[in-house]
Scaffold this motif. Structure first.
Motif, PDB file in Angstrom:
ATOM      1  N   PRO A 146      44.389  22.591  40.892  1.00  0.00           N
ATOM      2  CA  PRO A 146      43.608  22.826  42.113  1.00  0.00           C
ATOM      3  C   PRO A 146      44.091  21.949  43.260  1.00  0.00           C
ATOM      4  CG  PRO A 146      42.337  21.550  40.527  1.00  0.00           C
ATOM      5  CD  PRO A 146      43.594  21.968  39.830  1.00  0.00           C
ATOM      6  N   ILE A 147      43.851  22.421  44.473  1.00  0.00           N
ATOM      7  CA  ILE A 147      44.360  21.759  45.683  1.00  0.00           C
ATOM      8  C   ILE A 147      44.079  20.258  45.714  1.00  0.00           C
ATOM      9  CG2 ILE A 147      44.154  21.687  48.229  1.00  0.00           C
ATOM     10  CD1 ILE A 147      45.602  24.143  47.212  1.00  0.00           C
ATOM     11  N   GLY A 188      30.982  29.092  41.148  1.00  0.00           N
ATOM     12  CA  GLY A 188      31.962  29.929  40.464  1.00  0.00           C
ATOM     13  C   GLY A 188      32.216  31.229  41.207  1.00  0.00           C
ATOM     14  N   LEU A 189      33.269  31.908  40.789  1.00  0.00           N
ATOM     15  CA  LEU A 189      33.676  33.192  41.371  1.00  0.00           C
ATOM     16  C   LEU A 189      33.754  34.229  40.261  1.00  0.00           C
ATOM     17  CD1 LEU A 189      36.635  31.421  43.037  1.00  0.00           C
ATOM     18  CD2 LEU A 189      35.024  32.673  44.459  1.00  0.00           C
ATOM     19  N   VAL A 190      33.276  35.419  40.544  1.00  0.00           N
ATOM     20  CA  VAL A 190      33.379  36.502  39.571  1.00  0.00           C
ATOM     21  C   VAL A 190      34.104  37.668  40.244  1.00  0.00           C
ATOM     22  CG1 VAL A 190      32.107  38.168  38.149  1.00  0.00           C
ATOM     23  CG2 VAL A 190      31.214  35.837  38.424  1.00  0.00           C
ATOM     24  N   TYR A 191      35.089  38.237  39.540  1.00  0.00           N
ATOM     25  CA  TYR A 191      35.763  39.423  40.059  1.00  0.00           C
ATOM     26  C   TYR A 191      35.528  40.568  39.082  1.00  0.00           C
ATOM     27  CZ  TYR A 191      39.337  42.544  41.957  1.00  0.00           C
ATOM     28  OH  TYR A 191      39.992  43.614  42.515  1.00  0.00           O
ATOM     29  N   ILE A 192      34.930  41.638  39.569  1.00  0.00           N
ATOM     30  CA  ILE A 192      34.684  42.804  38.735  1.00  0.00           C
ATOM     31  C   ILE A 192      35.795  43.815  38.974  1.00  0.00           C
ATOM     32  CG2 ILE A 192      33.083  44.683  38.220  1.00  0.00           C
ATOM     33  CD1 ILE A 192      30.854  42.686  39.297  1.00  0.00           C
ATOM     34  N   SER A 194      39.371  29.768  44.291  1.00  0.00           N
ATOM     35  CA  SER A 194      39.129  28.974  43.085  1.00  0.00           C
ATOM     36  C   SER A 194      39.856  27.633  43.161  1.00  0.00           C
ATOM     37  CB  SER A 194      39.594  29.781  41.863  1.00  0.00           C
ATOM     38  OG  SER A 194      39.727  28.980  40.724  1.00  0.00           O
ATOM     39  N   SER A 195      41.084  27.671  43.641  1.00  0.00           N
ATOM     40  CA  SER A 195      41.889  26.460  43.734  1.00  0.00           C
ATOM     41  C   SER A 195      41.342  25.501  44.800  1.00  0.00           C
ATOM     42  CB  SER A 195      43.331  26.852  44.055  1.00  0.00           C
ATOM     43  OG  SER A 195      44.168  25.734  44.062  1.00  0.00           O
ATOM     44  N   ASN A 246      43.588  40.966  45.820  1.00  0.00           N
ATOM     45  CA  ASN A 246      42.266  40.427  45.521  1.00  0.00           C
ATOM     46  C   ASN A 246      42.329  39.238  44.560  1.00  0.00           C
ATOM     47  OD1 ASN A 246      40.848  42.060  47.225  1.00  0.00           O
ATOM     48  ND2 ASN A 246      40.314  43.594  45.674  1.00  0.00           N
ATOM     49  N   MET A 247      43.125  39.381  43.509  1.00  0.00           N
ATOM     50  CA  MET A 247      43.237  38.268  42.555  1.00  0.00           C
ATOM     51  C   MET A 247      43.869  37.046  43.205  1.00  0.00           C
ATOM     52  SD  MET A 247      44.012  39.891  38.804  1.00  0.00           S
ATOM     53  CE  MET A 247      42.824  41.039  38.032  1.00  0.00           C
ATOM     54  N   SER A 248      44.820  37.261  44.114  1.00  0.00           N
ATOM     55  CA  SER A 248      45.418  36.135  44.839  1.00  0.00           C
ATOM     56  C   SER A 248      44.383  35.456  45.712  1.00  0.00           C
ATOM     57  CB  SER A 248      46.550  36.604  45.747  1.00  0.00           C
ATOM     58  OG  SER A 248      47.674  36.935  44.998  1.00  0.00           O
ATOM     59  N   MET A 249      43.637  36.258  46.457  1.00  0.00           N
ATOM     60  CA  MET A 249      42.629  35.693  47.359  1.00  0.00           C
ATOM     61  C   MET A 249      41.598  34.878  46.556  1.00  0.00           C
ATOM     62  SD  MET A 249      43.246  36.508  50.573  1.00  0.00           S
ATOM     63  CE  MET A 249      44.030  37.718  51.652  1.00  0.00           C
ATOM     64  N   LEU A 250      41.199  35.391  45.391  1.00  0.00           N
ATOM     65  CA  LEU A 250      40.229  34.666  44.567  1.00  0.00           C
ATOM     66  C   LEU A 250      40.846  33.427  43.936  1.00  0.00           C
ATOM     67  CD1 LEU A 250      38.412  37.730  43.033  1.00  0.00           C
ATOM     68  CD2 LEU A 250      37.436  36.047  44.604  1.00  0.00           C
ATOM     69  N   SER A 251      42.123  33.478  43.600  1.00  0.00           N
ATOM     70  CA  SER A 251      42.801  32.284  43.071  1.00  0.00           C
ATOM     71  C   SER A 251      42.832  31.195  44.140  1.00  0.00           C
ATOM     72  CB  SER A 251      44.238  32.619  42.643  1.00  0.00           C
ATOM     73  OG  SER A 251      44.228  33.549  41.587  1.00  0.00           O
ATOM     74  N   ILE A 252      43.071  31.593  45.377  1.00  0.00           N
ATOM     75  CA  ILE A 252      43.087  30.635  46.486  1.00  0.00           C
ATOM     76  C   ILE A 252      41.710  29.980  46.605  1.00  0.00           C
ATOM     77  CG2 ILE A 252      43.313  30.403  49.006  1.00  0.00           C
ATOM     78  CD1 ILE A 252      45.270  32.881  48.818  1.00  0.00           C
TER      79      ILE A 252
END
Lengths: 190, 190, 190
Positions: free
Chosen positions: C99-100, A111-115, A157-158, A149-155
Motif C-alpha cells: 500500500p502507498i 473496505g471495498l467490495v466489487y460485484i 485499496s492501496s 474498474n479493478m484498477s480503480m479499486l486497487s488504487i
C-alpha cells in the motif's frame, strides 16, 4: 459522522442494486447512493434533469458534484453502504468514480467490495436493459471495463490501505453472492 | 503555456501514430512526442543515438529524460496532443510512461485516450514490423501489456481526475476510430 | 541500510519461492520474506501462531505488521530480494501487499518483478497444493487475481518510478525463467 463506510462498486449488469438493498436490510446499514446524491445537486443547480444527463456533463462538473455527494456521506450516522461506481463508464469513456482527491475526503472507509459477473452473464443482462445505449457490446468491451474498474479499486485499496473484496454474482446464484458478502461484514462494519 | 493537453497512449501495433497525425490535422492541435523529445535530450547528452538505445537506458536516466520532455511540453502554445506510452514496454520490462511525480509536472491535462486493438490484430501487425525484437509474441503477452497499460492510465486518470477514453482501432476501420476520438474532442479541447 | 531492494511478487502457484532462492544464490543477495517477518511480529504479540492465521487477521493489524516488517528490511545490509505479495489474496479478499503509505517507507527500491504463469499451469499447481482452501478455482478467479496483482504493481511502479518486470514461468521451463530475471539484475542491483 459515519462510523464505518463500505464502498460497493460493481460491473454494470452484475446486479449491484439488488444486492446492496438486501445487504442493507440484513446488516442494518444505511445506503448512500453517490449517483442519486449527485443528481440532487445537479438538479438544484440546473445542470441536469436525469441520471443520463449527469453522465454526459463535462468531467469537471461531474467531479464537483461527486465531491459534494461524498461530503454529505461523511455526515451520515451509523454504518454506511456506499453505492458507487469504480468508474462511470459509457461508450469507452471512463470517469474515475473514486479519484484520489475525493477519496481522501471520505473518512472511516473500512473496505471495498466489487460485484462482478462472468462476461456472458453481463452481456446477456445488458442486452435486456432498454436504457443501455452502447451497441454491439462484446467480450472485449466487458473485459476492458473489468480491467479499468479493478484498477480503480486497487488504487483506492492501496491509498486507503483497506481490503478489496471481489464477489462474483453467478447467474441464478444471487443468494450465494449475498451470503458471501455478508460473511465478510463482521470484519468491515463491527 | 499549453491551453489544454490531451494525453494519447496506445498499445504498440494499435496504429497510434497514424491516428494522432490525422487528429492533429483535423482538430488543429500541436503534437508533442515524448519519445522524440526524450531522444533529443539523450542525444544532446551523449546517452543514446536512437530510440531503441533510449529504451534500454537505465530506468533513472529514462525518468530524467522524461521529466525534461514534459517540462518542454508545458511551454507549448495552444492545444497539445501528447503522444506517449502508458508504459515503455519491451520484453516484459515496463517503465512507467506517466509516473506520479512527472505526472504532477503536466499542467492543464483535460483527458487521456488509450488506443487499443483486438489481440489478433495486434499480433498480426507486430509480426509485420521488422523492428520488433520480442519473439513468439502471443495472447498472454498482449493481454499482460494491456492490463499494465490500462492500470497505468487508470492511475493517471484517478490522480488528475480527468476522463479516460478507450478506443478500439478495429482492423480496416481506422476512419471509424478517428471519428470516435474526434467526437470526444469538443469535451477535451474547448 | 539496504543498498538496493528488488521487490519480487508472484501469482500464487507460479513458483515464486523456488525462483527467489535460486536467484539469491546466484546473485549473492539476501532474501527478506515479508510474510515471515510479519509472522514473527504476530507471534511476539500473540496475534497469530501460523501464516494462515495472519492472513485472516483484521486488515488494520495486517497493515501494522507489514509496516514493522518493511522497516526491518530497510536495515538489512547489501542487496535485498524482497519476497512479498502484490496483494494478499484468499477467497476473493485482497489486502494490498504494497500500500502507498508503507511503500513510502521502503528506501532504495530499484525495481519490481512479478512472476506469473499461464492460467492452466496455475490451476494445475494449486490443485496439487493441499493447503489451498479456495474451491473450484477457475479461469475467472485466476484472471481476477492477475488483474489485481498487476494493478497493485503498476501503482508501486508509478509511485516509486522504477521498472516493473513481468516474467512468465512456463511449465517445465523454470531455468529459462530464472535466467531471464538474472539478465535483468545488472540493471537492478549494480
Amino acid at each position: 459522522m459515519a462510523e464505518r463506510i463500505v464502498i460497493i462498486a460493481g460491473s454494470p449488469g452484475a446486479g449491484k442494486s439488488t444486492i446492496i438493498k438486501e445487504l442493507a436490510r440484513r446488516s442494518k446499514c444505511s445506503i448512500a447512493n453517490v449517483g442519486s446524491l449527485m443528481l440532487e445537486h445537479a438538479k438544484a443547480r440546473g445542470y441536469a434533469a436525469d441520471r443520463d444527463a449527469v453522465r454526459y456533463l463535462p468531467g469537471k462538473i461531474i467531479s464537483e458534484l461527486r465531491a459534494q455527494a461524498l461530503s454529505a456521506i461523511n455526515q451520515m450516522p451509523g454504518n454506511v453502504l456506499l453505492d458507487t461506481h469504480a468508474s462511470v463508464g459509457e461508450n469507452g469513456r471512463y470517469i474515475p468514480g473514486l479519484p484520489i482527491d475525493t477519496l481522501k475526503e471520505l473518512k472511516n472507509v473500512s473496505g471495498l467490495v466489487y460485484i462482478d459477473a462472468v462476461t456472458e452473464d453481463i452481456i446477456e443482462r445488458r442486452r435486456k436493459d432498454p436504457h443501455r445505449k452502447r451497441e454491439n457490446e462484446d467480450d472485449y468491451m466487458v473485459n476492458e471495463q473489468r480491467i479499468i474498474n479493478m484498477s480503480m479499486l486497487s488504487i483506492a485499496s492501496s491509498h486507503l490501505n483497506v481490503p478489496l473484496f471481489i464477489v462474483l454474482n453467478r447467474q441464478g446464484r444471487l443468494e450465494e453472492c449475498i451470503s458471501e458478502i455478508e460473511k465478510r461484514f463482521s470484519e468491515l462494519v463491527i
